[in-house]
Design an enzyme around this catalytic site. Structure first.
Site, PDB file in Angstrom:
ATOM      1  N   GLU A 166      24.817  89.623  46.140  1.00  0.00           N
ATOM      2  CA  GLU A 166      25.364  88.294  46.372  1.00  0.00           C
ATOM      3  C   GLU A 166      24.137  87.315  46.693  1.00  0.00           C
ATOM      4  O   GLU A 166      24.367  86.647  47.560  1.00  0.00           O
ATOM      5  CB  GLU A 166      26.457  88.344  47.206  1.00  0.00           C
ATOM      6  CG  GLU A 166      27.635  89.022  46.675  1.00  0.00           C
ATOM      7  CD  GLU A 166      28.744  89.354  47.831  1.00  0.00           C
ATOM      8  OE1 GLU A 166      28.566  88.868  48.883  1.00  0.00           O
ATOM      9  OE2 GLU A 166      29.910  89.425  47.318  1.00  0.00           O
ATOM     10  N   GLU A 353      32.002  94.337  42.285  1.00  0.00           N
ATOM     11  CA  GLU A 353      32.888  94.526  43.210  1.00  0.00           C
ATOM     12  C   GLU A 353      34.194  93.701  42.936  1.00  0.00           C
ATOM     13  O   GLU A 353      34.084  92.582  42.553  1.00  0.00           O
ATOM     14  CB  GLU A 353      32.327  94.032  44.454  1.00  0.00           C
ATOM     15  CG  GLU A 353      31.053  94.747  45.159  1.00  0.00           C
ATOM     16  CD  GLU A 353      30.768  94.034  46.582  1.00  0.00           C
ATOM     17  OE1 GLU A 353      31.495  93.329  47.225  1.00  0.00           O
ATOM     18  OE2 GLU A 353      29.377  94.292  46.909  1.00  0.00           O
TER      19      GLU A 353
END
Length: 450
Positions: A166, A353
């Site tokens: 991220e 995810e």
């Protein structure tokens, strides 16, 4: 019943070392910022749980056997930099390399393709003490030395590498990601720019060491949309979607800083940060795929926003349900992002995810988590629609394979297919979702149980 997914599509799940691995002071590992982290929202603000986490360090064979039993074809884990270089630089810790070598051995035993993320919120703490970490350009060199060491050690054994987890969150969550409190917008940009340089250089370094390996950036994103048809809300939703997602993707996949991207750091002194040759480095990054994490949608209301994205994240949408932690559950948002990112950048997408955090209850040795099954089924169905319409998706990795510590909510917020009982020596217990996902994988997405 549903249609089977395309041949070659991969099913699996993900974990993260700082939340799952434990063994913080064993096997030669040094301290990381995760081991020193202070989170005021938790009891006493002391997050000791990261230090043992789910005790995967001692139970990796047992855990990977569960992955094999479910039928995983792909699995993402992160490598802890401070387990390879206890101080972030200096001497290599061979015990650390041996641990991850043993993890790869077990994955290969069950024919599971590894995806390895190289940095996920756990900078070696020594580098904070030495030069304040990512605010200093020296961190790029130390990171690349770590990357070179790991990739060289595991050449030919890892098919997919993700340099940062991220990475786009560095612009608004730099303290958590780097352990350093940015003092002004110029320092915020400086951290982000150093991440971008390190990512671009890492893609080229990995390809040079292992030409057969693939490398991709990871975007942690939500689906932004206007809460009303007021043009002010529409514009704000577009601006936030670009600032958080697409602007960063333009850097990772197109190798450019657009004016709109730089406008997101209004007031920063770019000339103090960007050095000669930097933009050429970023321009020549070599990504092979995109990876996305997706959990929720964000309805954007300018009256709620007030200049702070966090005000909108938990704002309820009257048309969808929310989790206990007030995240809006919206499966269509996954399709929206898959469509947008694929058609913008024309690179295959790996969903790194996707999952539901819930306060699971253990009763009579069982966990009945139908809510998690429903969540994942609905997201998988929308993902399939994107694939049917031409989006190239490499695979679907849930969050998470086994219960682990939520980054800010501890063990109360669980995501896994396997329950970890902290009250019984971290015993593993299969949830209902374990058997459901096993059927999904065995049927290649044809049997979603609905």
């Amino acid at each position: 019943m549903n249609e089977r997914f395309p041949d070659g599509f991969l099913w699996g799940s993900s974990t993260n070392a700082q939340q799952f691995e434990g063994g913080y002071n064993e096997g030669g590992k040094g301290l990381s910022i995760a081991d020193k982290r202070y989170i005021p929202s938790l009891i006493n603000g002391d997050f000791e749980g990261f230090k043992k986490a789910s005790d995967h360090f001692h139970r990796y064979k047992e855990d990977i056997a569960y992955y094999g039993e479910m039928g995983f074809q792909i699995y993402r884990f992160t490598i802890a930099w401070s387990r390879i270089f206890p101080h972030g630089d200096g001497e290599i810790n061979q015990e650390g390399l041996n641990f991850y070598r043993a993890v790869l051995d077990e994955l290969e035993r069950y024919h599971i393709i590894p995806v390895v993320t190289l940095y996920a919120y756990d900078l070696p703490y020594h580098l904070i003490e030495k030069y304040q970490g990512w605010i200093n350009r020296q961190c790029i060199d130390d990171y690349l030395h770590y990357v070179e060491t790991v990739v060289s050690a595991f050449k030919g054994r890892v098919q997919y590498w993700v340099p940062f987890n991220e990475q786009n969150h560095a612009s608004f969550d730099s303290q958590y990601m780097t352990g350093y409190v940015d003092k002004n917008i110029t320092e915020t940009f400086q951290i982000v720019h150093h991440f971008n340089l390190a990512y671009a250089l890492a893609t080229r370094l990995i390809h040079r060491i292992d030409p057969k390996a693939q490398v991709g950036a990871n975007i942690g994103n939500a689906c932004f949309y206007p809460k009303t048809c007021n043009p002010v809300d529409v514009q704000l939703a577009d601006d936030l979607a670009y600032k958080i997602g697409y602007g960063n993707s333009d850097v990772y996949y197109r190798g450019i800083y657009t004016k709109r991207y730089l406008d997101g750091f209004l007031g920063a002194h770019f000339d103090e940060v960007i050095q000669d040759g930097d933009m050429e480095i970023i321009k020549h990054s070599e990504p092979d795929f995109q990876s996305l994490t997706y959990y929720f949608s964000i309805p954007v209301d300018h009256q709620v926003y007030q200049g702070n994205l966090r005000n909108c994240i938990k704002d309820p949408n009257p048309y969808v349900k929310q989790t206990k932690w007030k995240w809006n559950i919206e499966p269509y948002g996954l399709k929206h992002l898959l469509d947008d990112y694929y058609h913008r950048y024309q690179l295959p997408i790996l969903i790194l995810e996707n999952g539901l955090g819930y306060q699971d209850i253990l009763e009579n040795g069982k966990v009945h988590d139908q809510y998690r099954i429903d969540f994942l089924r609905n997201h998988i169905q929308w993902m399939k629609k994107s694939i049917d319409e031409g989006v190239e998706v490499i695979g679907f990795l849930t969050w998470s394979a086994i219960d682990l510590y939520s980054t800010r909510d501890g063990f109360e917020k669980r995501y896994g297919f396997v329950y970890v009982d902290k009250n019984d020596n971290y015993r593993r217990i299969k949830k209902d979702s374990f058997y459901w996902y096993q059927k999904v994988i065995k049927s290649h997405g044809e049997d979603l149980g609905d």
